[in-house]
Design an enzyme around this catalytic site. Structure first.
Site, PDB file in Angstrom:
ATOM      1  N   SER A 182       0.447   5.454   4.706  1.00 32.57           N
ATOM      2  CA  SER A 182      -0.329   4.879   3.753  1.00 32.57           C
ATOM      3  C   SER A 182      -1.741   5.431   4.051  1.00 32.57           C
ATOM      4  O   SER A 182      -2.001   6.793   4.207  1.00 32.57           O
ATOM      5  CB  SER A 182      -0.162   3.399   3.737  1.00 32.57           C
ATOM      6  OG  SER A 182      -1.002   2.850   2.460  1.00 32.57           O
TER       7      SER A 182
ATOM      8  N   HIS B 135       7.003   0.663   0.061  1.00 37.55           N
ATOM      9  CA  HIS B 135       5.839   0.991   0.870  1.00 37.55           C
ATOM     10  C   HIS B 135       6.290   0.326   2.061  1.00 37.55           C
ATOM     11  O   HIS B 135       6.511  -1.075   2.323  1.00 37.55           O
ATOM     12  CB  HIS B 135       4.664   0.704   0.297  1.00 37.55           C
ATOM     13  CG  HIS B 135       3.544   1.240   0.750  1.00 37.55           C
ATOM     14  ND1 HIS B 135       3.366   2.665   0.600  1.00 37.55           N
ATOM     15  CD2 HIS B 135       2.457   0.734   1.307  1.00 37.55           C
ATOM     16  CE1 HIS B 135       2.193   3.083   1.184  1.00 37.55           C
ATOM     17  NE2 HIS B 135       1.630   1.898   1.641  1.00 37.55           N
TER      18      HIS B 135
ATOM     19  N   GLU C 266       7.889   2.886  -3.874  1.00 37.71           N
ATOM     20  CA  GLU C 266       6.686   2.409  -3.131  1.00 37.71           C
ATOM     21  C   GLU C 266       6.043   1.183  -3.684  1.00 37.71           C
ATOM     22  O   GLU C 266       5.819   0.229  -2.695  1.00 37.71           O
ATOM     23  CB  GLU C 266       5.666   3.701  -2.947  1.00 37.71           C
ATOM     24  CG  GLU C 266       6.217   4.797  -2.389  1.00 37.71           C
ATOM     25  CD  GLU C 266       6.063   5.048  -1.152  1.00 37.71           C
ATOM     26  OE1 GLU C 266       5.408   3.999  -0.414  1.00 37.71           O
ATOM     27  OE2 GLU C 266       5.998   6.084  -0.270  1.00 37.71           O
TER      28      GLU C 266
END
Length: 539
Positions: A230, A452, A353
């Site tokens: 990220s 994610h 995600e």
């Protein structure tokens, strides 16, 4: 559906970080002599850990907003048995762009991140199989949380298992974030010329520390891999383009965070002006920057950001700046940076995600087929109709909620990762390797699919610390073995191939070979080609 989502959310918040029971009591490590002074940590489960080591001077008072300075030396043995304070955390939705950002952080964070965050935050942590003269690969992790929050102490980042499995040295890092790391103050005077990238210069300082000290922990300073997920992936992308970081690392891993561009000086200048107006600071009284209380600065950012959002869809930019001083150009636009030509990369993204961001939104689980086109068009314009048709064909069992979530996910992570890898491959230097995590976690009745952060416990070999996110199935354990083995192989050689996965070719603009991690790993040439082509045409 809403009840199921709420239950899933509570499960993640309360149980994502597991506890490890039954381990023997830690014992003291040998004393390690550094250039700054001696340190001593603890041996836990056969791995020596050294936590909270200062790698630069506290960036407070007169040092606030300036590049990191050398740490003061000490003579007494430094107690490296507990983590140093994390940077000031900014969870506010106006700063992070998502209502769920606080909760997402809480999935991984320790409570101390919210209690003891501090401007005095330049600390790192080391895990090593042995304090000896071994020349082990070094894996340096830069935490997620965008550029707004996070720390290297999050439990899922614990380096014991990765260090033990791979015979590698693991390092995690805290650094300045948000306004304290990325406020562009160059217009106030030359001493602040680098302030828009102070947080990135902290990371450079941490890598210089690794270069100068890691051999004392059994690591090889000539074989350093930087990696992050990220925001951490974007930090890796940015470091690859920074002249000051050249030569400090030798491989790079970018997970669900491709950083193709940075903030322009124009946007950074406008954001700084808004914050300085709230603070009542100008060039004539800039000395106040060193005197302001931390909370005064945080309050000014919150107020300025709220006003900025009222004038448009985006808040203030508090992230790396193309300042022509520290960062001379966008990291991977229009091409891969020459600074890291000979650095191989491993890059990839997860299939779903955005579920972890979207799950608390009112539309999640309620979006209708009739509502889908308008919402998708607001996101991707005239490409909406074609993308909806493609996803519905690829995923006939997905509801409108998951079709829209797929567009959200891939318009950010798929296309960014593909373009970055394509530009790296076209450079003709070191290779790029692409992965895609398609496996869906079964927790909470499968509501999150492949979200994610799901990759982190797998590659850190830390499923035991994240069972509420991954589950404990044989499939999860196989993925843990496969992904951690691949990351270790890449750190050791610059090539992720190993016996747990099929032959993994490097990525290029023609075949686009991608390792798909699923119940059974497989190589696919050009994952989702129709989606990729449409999204690429919009860049």
């Amino acid at each position: 559906m809403r009840k199921r989502v709420a239950e899933a959310f509570v499960l993640l918040l309360t149980g994502a970080v597991g506890s490890i029971q039954g381990a023997a009591a830690p014992t003291p490590t040998a004393v390690v002599k550094l250039g700054s002074g001696p340190v001593q940590g603890l041996v836990d489960d056969g791995v020596a850990s050294f936590k909270g080591i200062p790698y630069a001077a506290p960036p407070v008072g007169e040092r606030r907003f300036l590049p990191p300075a050398a740490v003061a030396t000490w003579t007494e043995i430094f107690d490296a048995t507990d983590f140093g304070a994390p940077a000031i955390q900014m969870y506010d939705r106006t700063l992070t762009g998502s209502e769920i950002s606080l909760q997402l952080a809480t999935v991984f964070t320790t409570r101390s991140d919210m209690k003891i965050d501090n401007e005095d935050c330049l600390y790192l942590n080391v895990w090593t199989p042995a304090v000896d003269v071994g020349r082990r690969p070094v894996m340096v992790w830069f935490h997620g949380g965008g550029f707004a929050y996070g720390s290297g102490a999050w439990p899922v980042y614990d380096g014991v298992n990765l260090a033990k499995k791979g015979d590698v040295v693991v390092v995690t890092v805290n650094h300045r974030l948000n306004v304290f790391g990325y406020l562009y103050l160059a217009d106030l005077g030359s001493e602040y010329a680098a302030s828009g990238n102070a947080g990135m210069l902290d990371l450079v300082a941490s890598l210089e520390w690794v270069r100068d000290n890691i051999a004392a922990f059994g690591g090889d300073p000539s074989n350093v891999t930087i990696m992050g997920e990220s925001g951490g992936g974007s930090k890796v992308s940015t470091l690859m383009a920074m002249p000051a970081a050249k030569g400090l690392f030798h491989r790079a891993i970018i997970q669900s965070g491709p950083g193709l561009t940075a903030t322009s000086v124009e946007r950074a200048r406008a954001g700084a002006k808004a914050i300085l107006t709230e603070l009542g600071v100008s060039a004539s009284n800039k000395h106040r920057l060193a005197e302001l209380h931390t909370e005064e600065i945080v309050a000014a950012v919150t107020a300025a950001n709220a006003k900025a959002r009222g004038a448009g869809p985006f808040g203030l930019p508090l992230s790396p700046v193309v300042d022509r001083v520290v960062l001379t150009k966008d990291p991977f636009t229009p091409a891969a940076p020459e600074e890291s030509r000979e650095v191989p990369i491993l890059i990839g993204w997860n299939k779903d995600e955005w579920t972890i961001f979207s799950v608390s939104e009112p539309w999640f689980g309620t979006l209708t087929q009739e509502e889908l086109p308008a919402r998708a068009k607001a996101l991707v314009g005239d490409a909406a109709e074609a993308l909806i048709a493609i996803y519905q064909k690829m995923r006939p069992g997905d509801s409108p909620t998951y079709i829209y979530n797929a567009i959200l996910s891939d318009s950010r992570m798929l296309i960014g990762s593909a373009l970055l890898a394509e530009r790296k491959a076209a450079q003709g230097g070191a290779p790029a390797y692409m992965y895609h995590l398609a496996w869906e976690t079964p927790v909470a009745d499968g509501v999150f699919k492949s979200p994610h952060t799901l990759d982190i416990p797998f590659m850190f070999h830390n499923v035991d610390r994240a069972v509420a996110l991954t589950g404990e199935s044989p499939e999860a354990r196989r993925l843990e073995d496969q992904m951690s083995s691949s990351w270790i192989a890449f750190a050791r050689t610059g090539n992720p191939n190993n016996k747990t996965v099929p032959q993994w070719p490097s990525y290029d603009g023609k075949t686009r070979a991608t390792m798909v991690f699923d119940a059974t790993p497989r190589v696919v040439n050009d994952v989702y080609p129709e989606v990729r082509k449409i999204l690429a045409s919009r860049r």
